[in-house]
Design a protein around this motif. Structure first.
Motif, PDB file in Angstrom:
ATOM      1  N   LEU A  27      -5.109   2.171 -11.618  1.00 43.71           N
ATOM      2  CA  LEU A  27      -5.593   2.403 -10.258  1.00 43.71           C
ATOM      3  C   LEU A  27      -4.610   1.831  -9.246  1.00 43.71           C
ATOM      4  O   LEU A  27      -3.853   0.911  -9.564  1.00 43.71           O
ATOM      5  CB  LEU A  27      -6.951   1.715 -10.055  1.00 43.71           C
ATOM      6  N   PRO A  28      -4.653   2.343  -8.004  1.00 40.46           N
ATOM      7  CA  PRO A  28      -3.753   1.827  -6.974  1.00 40.46           C
ATOM      8  C   PRO A  28      -4.245   0.534  -6.332  1.00 40.46           C
ATOM      9  O   PRO A  28      -5.441   0.353  -6.109  1.00 40.46           O
ATOM     10  CB  PRO A  28      -3.730   2.959  -5.949  1.00 40.46           C
ATOM     11  N   ASP A  29      -3.278  -0.342  -6.031  1.00 42.35           N
ATOM     12  CA  ASP A  29      -3.587  -1.530  -5.239  1.00 42.35           C
ATOM     13  C   ASP A  29      -3.478  -1.131  -3.760  1.00 42.35           C
ATOM     14  O   ASP A  29      -3.165   0.037  -3.456  1.00 42.35           O
ATOM     15  CB  ASP A  29      -2.666  -2.690  -5.639  1.00 42.35           C
ATOM     16  N   PRO A  30      -3.727  -2.042  -2.826  1.00 42.80           N
ATOM     17  CA  PRO A  30      -3.691  -1.664  -1.402  1.00 42.80           C
ATOM     18  C   PRO A  30      -2.350  -1.121  -0.917  1.00 42.80           C
ATOM     19  O   PRO A  30      -2.294  -0.375   0.053  1.00 42.80           O
ATOM     20  CB  PRO A  30      -4.050  -2.969  -0.684  1.00 42.80           C
ATOM     21  N   GLU A  31      -1.247  -1.477  -1.593  1.00 44.71           N
ATOM     22  CA  GLU A  31       0.073  -0.988  -1.187  1.00 44.71           C
ATOM     23  C   GLU A  31       0.418   0.341  -1.854  1.00 44.71           C
ATOM     24  O   GLU A  31       1.499   0.879  -1.642  1.00 44.71           O
ATOM     25  CB  GLU A  31       1.159  -2.023  -1.525  1.00 44.71           C
ATOM     26  N   ASP A  59     -14.182   1.122  -2.749  1.00 41.26           N
ATOM     27  CA  ASP A  59     -13.599   1.112  -1.412  1.00 41.26           C
ATOM     28  C   ASP A  59     -12.153   1.635  -1.440  1.00 41.26           C
ATOM     29  O   ASP A  59     -11.470   1.546  -2.451  1.00 41.26           O
ATOM     30  CB  ASP A  59     -13.599  -0.311  -0.834  1.00 41.26           C
ATOM     31  N   SER A  60     -11.703   2.138  -0.310  1.00 39.36           N
ATOM     32  CA  SER A  60     -10.349   2.690  -0.187  1.00 39.36           C
ATOM     33  C   SER A  60      -9.296   1.579  -0.180  1.00 39.36           C
ATOM     34  O   SER A  60      -9.610   0.408   0.024  1.00 39.36           O
ATOM     35  CB  SER A  60     -10.238   3.481   1.113  1.00 39.36           C
ATOM     36  N   GLN A  61      -8.050   1.982  -0.361  1.00 35.37           N
ATOM     37  CA  GLN A  61      -6.942   1.036  -0.302  1.00 35.37           C
ATOM     38  C   GLN A  61      -6.896   0.370   1.078  1.00 35.37           C
ATOM     39  O   GLN A  61      -6.657  -0.832   1.177  1.00 35.37           O
ATOM     40  CB  GLN A  61      -5.622   1.759  -0.581  1.00 35.37           C
ATOM     41  N   LYS A  62      -7.137   1.149   2.124  1.00 33.92           N
ATOM     42  CA  LYS A  62      -7.124   0.625   3.495  1.00 33.92           C
ATOM     43  C   LYS A  62      -8.227  -0.433   3.678  1.00 33.92           C
ATOM     44  O   LYS A  62      -8.010  -1.479   4.268  1.00 33.92           O
ATOM     45  CB  LYS A  62      -7.315   1.783   4.479  1.00 33.92           C
ATOM     46  N   GLN A  85      -7.120  -3.582   2.033  1.00 31.70           N
ATOM     47  CA  GLN A  85      -6.122  -4.283   2.857  1.00 31.70           C
ATOM     48  C   GLN A  85      -6.817  -5.116   3.927  1.00 31.70           C
ATOM     49  O   GLN A  85      -6.485  -6.286   4.132  1.00 31.70           O
ATOM     50  CB  GLN A  85      -5.181  -3.285   3.537  1.00 31.70           C
ATOM     51  N   ARG A  86      -7.785  -4.516   4.608  1.00 30.72           N
ATOM     52  CA  ARG A  86      -8.510  -5.232   5.667  1.00 30.72           C
ATOM     53  C   ARG A  86      -9.281  -6.425   5.082  1.00 30.72           C
ATOM     54  O   ARG A  86      -9.305  -7.510   5.668  1.00 30.72           O
ATOM     55  CB  ARG A  86      -9.465  -4.283   6.398  1.00 30.72           C
ATOM     56  N   PHE A  87      -9.924  -6.215   3.930  1.00 30.18           N
ATOM     57  CA  PHE A  87     -10.694  -7.263   3.254  1.00 30.18           C
ATOM     58  C   PHE A  87      -9.778  -8.433   2.877  1.00 30.18           C
ATOM     59  O   PHE A  87     -10.095  -9.596   3.129  1.00 30.18           O
ATOM     60  CB  PHE A  87     -11.358  -6.649   2.013  1.00 30.18           C
TER      61      PHE A  87
END
Length: 160
Positions: free
Chosen positions: A17-21, A75-78, A81-83
């Motif tokens: 799975l993708p991380d926030p970046e 939750d989305s990557q974005k 990032q905010r979290f």
């Protein structure tokens, strides 16, 4: 809410799975390390924030044990990032918007709250050994104090 059907001793389902970046993180890449894989319902909610901040606080202790901590939600990557920024988190969060991984770990289940039923993430943690097998499962987790319990469980399994 039912417990996950996965048990200690089973091969852990594949993870990528993708991380926030936007970097893909896979279980295959983590071979040789202990992996604390925890599933949580939603970024920036009280219980999920407590759990993530406690894992962040103990990150160094987990690293000393040769373990990496990974949190997964839909939750989305974005959102992740905010979290991470808002709560100053130091752990890896992966985005499973399709819930495919949550389904393979059997943590995407029917939940009930305030008289309504809906599909959602059951807070569950898996400890995966360096060979990629499930070493321990924590079902229906209560957020507060959970990271410490996982660290203790890791140390017990490693025989320390």
């Amino acid at each position: 809410m039912a417990k996950t059907s996965l048990t200690a001793g089973e091969k852990a389902p594949a993870l990528c799975l993708p991380d926030p970046e936007g970097n893909d993180v896979s279980l295959e890449d983590l071979k040789g390390k202990w992996v604390v894989l925890y599933f949580y319902p939603k970024d920036n909610t009280s219980g999920c924030s407590i759990e993530a901040m406690e894992f962040t606080k103990l990150k160094g202790d987990f690293e000393e044990e040769g373990a990496v901590v990974i949190g997964v939600s839909k939750d989305s990557q974005k959102s992740h990032q905010r979290f991470i920024e808002k709560k100053e988190l130091g752990i890896t969060l992966l985005s499973d918007e399709s819930t495919e991984l949550q389904q393979s770990y059997d943590v995407w289940q029917l939940k009930k709250m305030a008289g309504r039923e809906y599909m959602g993430t059951v807070r569950t943690t898996f400890l995966i050994d360096p060979e990629g097998n499930i070493a321990k499962v924590w079902d229906k987790v209560k957020a507060k104090g959970h990271a410490g319990a996982v660290l203790e469980g890791l140390r017990e399994i490693k025989g320390e």
